[in-house]
Design an enzyme around this catalytic site. Structure first.
Site, PDB file in Angstrom:
ATOM      1  N   CYS A  22       0.823  -1.215   0.000  1.00  0.00           N
ATOM      2  CA  CYS A  22       0.000   0.000   0.000  1.00  0.00           C
ATOM      3  C   CYS A  22       0.854   1.261   0.000  1.00  0.00           C
ATOM      4  CB  CYS A  22      -0.941  -0.012   1.197  1.00  0.00           C
ATOM      5  SG  CYS A  22      -1.944  -1.508   1.243  1.00  0.00           S
ATOM      6  N   CYS A  27     -13.015  -0.695   7.729  1.00  0.00           N
ATOM      7  CA  CYS A  27     -12.074  -1.057   6.659  1.00  0.00           C
ATOM      8  C   CYS A  27     -12.090  -0.017   5.542  1.00  0.00           C
ATOM      9  CB  CYS A  27     -12.468  -2.403   6.056  1.00  0.00           C
ATOM     10  SG  CYS A  27     -12.642  -3.705   7.278  1.00  0.00           S
ATOM     11  N   SER A  28     -10.937   0.196   4.933  1.00  0.00           N
ATOM     12  CA  SER A  28     -10.865   1.101   3.789  1.00  0.00           C
ATOM     13  C   SER A  28     -11.490   0.431   2.570  1.00  0.00           C
ATOM     14  CB  SER A  28      -9.417   1.492   3.520  1.00  0.00           C
ATOM     15  OG  SER A  28      -8.615   0.345   3.378  1.00  0.00           O
ATOM     16  N   LYS A  65     -10.417   5.466   3.901  1.00  0.00           N
ATOM     17  CA  LYS A  65     -11.705   4.973   4.376  1.00  0.00           C
ATOM     18  C   LYS A  65     -12.877   5.456   3.530  1.00  0.00           C
ATOM     19  CE  LYS A  65     -14.716   3.158   6.910  1.00  0.00           C
ATOM     20  NZ  LYS A  65     -15.339   2.820   5.633  1.00  0.00           N
ATOM     21  N   HIS A  89      -9.143   3.867  -1.597  1.00  0.00           N
ATOM     22  CA  HIS A  89      -7.799   3.309  -1.439  1.00  0.00           C
ATOM     23  C   HIS A  89      -7.369   2.563  -2.716  1.00  0.00           C
ATOM     24  CE1 HIS A  89      -4.221   1.747   0.230  1.00  0.00           C
ATOM     25  NE2 HIS A  89      -4.691   0.767   0.960  1.00  0.00           N
TER      26      HIS A  89
END
Lengths: 388, 388
Positions: free
Chosen positions: B85, B208-209, B331, B335
């Site tokens: 990421c 969670c994103s 979020k 992402h």
């Protein structure tokens, strides 16, 4: 500008290493390079590692952090570089920049690829991710097909060099017989190569490089530190070049001479203040035999269209005037894709230090390595010189 | 040391962009950044691009050469960087080093990810390549599971902050409503978040994103050139840091504070000669809500164990004393993994220039971006300051 030097190298044996994981390959080659440099691990300030298709073939990405944990390097910064078959060359280039910038003094660079555990069709699909998927791979293009078109175009512009391509393979295998790390240390007979059925005409299986597991690493340091630390002959990076070209085959101006190679060579020769005639030997990117011939022309070793003659005349042989791929090259030493650029540098340094044993090139003070990615869309070239 | 500055930024809308290819995303964000910088393409000397799982999800690697062809940048050198990421943050970092080294004066850096066209299970498998495959993913670990363990450990060391984690999500969505590029510009009700079923306890879907398609680019230049070229407010990179940690969850000394973040922050603050109190606002890596809380502690904004209190007190809100993720963050803005690091920088620059419209942070002279890879195994931190 700061000088950057290579103070340690290490590689695994190349081949179908079914019993060895990514971890094992990284540990073995990385530890060898660190031991060869004779440094304490805590002196390593950054790690750059090339890998091409681990995400697809091994479901592993994030090779930087993984290698750092395997080698127990603590919290140092890491980067995984990818540029298809030039992924390893890019790791070297980024490590070089890290030292050149003054940010680091000692860095570890490496490359790894684990390929032979997957079926050939899967490997072919994975390798095709080095071309444009939407515009080429999805249409059915494969690398043997791309380079077959390049060979046919070369035949049309110059002459049919199928025999000289076969001689490239014969030569590569002859050199590989003298390299304990080589995947295929086996003599090839010219007639057998010439009689082989094409897999993408005019290329037969003998014109193609190998599918290989392997890893190679090098420790780089600023020239000053190298002079202090290095117990063996210091190998300075006297010139580097990095250039690109269109990713697609059809996007290139020429496919019988690669713009990325010519531009990277121009940069490297310019920085080194050396010309092609000053290079004692070279490790060039022979993903296919035709590529080797084109590369030696792009690097200025031979005039356009004359690379094949040089092979026929024995000039590129181990005992010739311009030895090419004393290691056996991608063709016979092997092509562990992400590691290839570093494995070429392993050979350059080993030869310059006079440690190449039976495959030692006679005059080995100045070496050039050329690492190509995709259909010659990325090229990294380095020129190394042993310090007196 | 040379100063490096950002002179142009561009990003796509983030989301489920079924009608847009990798090419489209790169073209749109790249062209926007170049137009924003107001430069001629021929002035760009190198390209660095982050992508994480394109090899697996799109069968596309070699993003450097691909993006260069799409953007028509000629034969410039390109590198694809990968660090899970943090892939985009690494592209920025490599571009930064390229200029710092003196080798280049103007470079393009970017990131892209195309994820939403594949089924969730495939995406989950692909994303798991950011952890150690052999030691974690193959055993069944997933990222929600890893970060659930981190949250539970945090609860054990400090206190249960499930409510504050929910407030992070509510906050992120509130900010995203003001961001035209955001994937989920939709208010969340705190009660709804608190009542959601866990997917990996204590994390629910709202912790969670997102899974996102998108791209973001920036044009970097030496500080001197930036002063000459830039028509908008010049944004200088006054501090950068890059550090790592063990890839595996179990290999870390602490999982409630990330060594990679602390070390990268130390480097960035040291170079900038600034402290956490000098940062006007930050874009931090909120892959999960608990990660945001931990990050704000590791960055020194709040003491260990007190990050949740700051959220509850509204300090991290858009109109708070230390706004965190005015963009909506991973979020709620989204992402797009390889692009995330650059999208954070897009927000930092947009805010510093005073161009953030309804989500404009009041005082926005100094910004920090923090991009994490894997289970906090790679961290890139940058501090930006608008030139007076």
């Amino acid at each position: 500008m700061r000088t950057v030097s290579v103070i340690g190298v290490g590689e695994t044996r190349m081949g179908r290493l079914a019993d060895r994981s990514n971890h094992d390959l990284i540990r073995e080659a990385g530890e060898r390079a660190i031991a060869d440099a004779g440094i304490d691990k805590r002196e390593i300030q950054a790690l750059y590692i090339g890998n091409f298709v681990g995400g697809y073939l091994c479901r592993q990405n994030h090779y930087g952090a993984m290698a750092s944990e395997v080698l127990n390097l603590g919290s140092i910064p890491t980067v995984h570089t990818e540029g298809a078959c030039a992924s390893g060359g890019l790791a070297f280039r980024m490590g070089y920049l890290g030292i050149l910038s003054g940010l680091y003094d000692i860095v570890l660079v490496g490359g790894v690829e684990k390929m032979t555990h997957r079926p050939t069709e899967t490997v072919t699909t994975a390798v095709a991710s080095a071309m444009d998927f939407e515009l080429e791979a999805m249409k059915g293009m494969t690398f043997p097909a791309n380079f077959a078109m390049i060979a046919n175009r070369y035949f049309q512009e110059y002459r049919n060099v199928k025999r000289e391509m076969a001689l490239c393979a014969v030569n590569a295998h002859r050199n590989a017989c003298l390299n304990p790390d080589a995947q295929m240390p086996k003599e090839l007979e010219l007639e057998k190569v010439l009689e082989a059925s094409p897999i993408a005409s005019p290329l037969s299986i003998f014109d193609c490089s190998l599918v290989t597991d392997g890893a190679a690493f090098a420790v780089l340091a600023s020239g000053e530190i190298a002079g202090r630390l290095c117990k063996k002959r210091v190998v300075d990076v006297v010139g580097t070049g990095h250039a690109g070209d269109a990713l697609t085959l059809y996007g290139k101006k020429s496919i019988t001479s690669f713009a990325a190679s010519r531009e990277a060579a121009r940069q490297a020769y310019g920085q080194a203040r050396l010309g092609p005639g000053d290079i004692d030997f070279a490790e060039v990117h022979d993903c296919f035999t035709i590529t080797q011939i084109i590369n030696t022309e792009d690097l200025g070793f031979f005039p356009p269209g004359k690379g094949a003659d040089a092979v026929a005349e024995g000039i590129t042989a181990l005992d010739g005037k311009k030895p090419v791929n004393p290691s056996g090259g991608l063709k016979a030493k092997g092509h562990p894709i992400g590691a290839t650029g570093l494995s070429q540098i392993f050979e350059a340094v080993t030869q310059i230090r006079g440690e190449a044993g039976p495959r030692q090139v006679k005059k080995a003070d100045v070496a050039l390595t050329q690492n190509l990615g995709g259909t010659a869309a990325t090229c990294v070239i380095n020129i190394f010189r042993g310090r007196d």
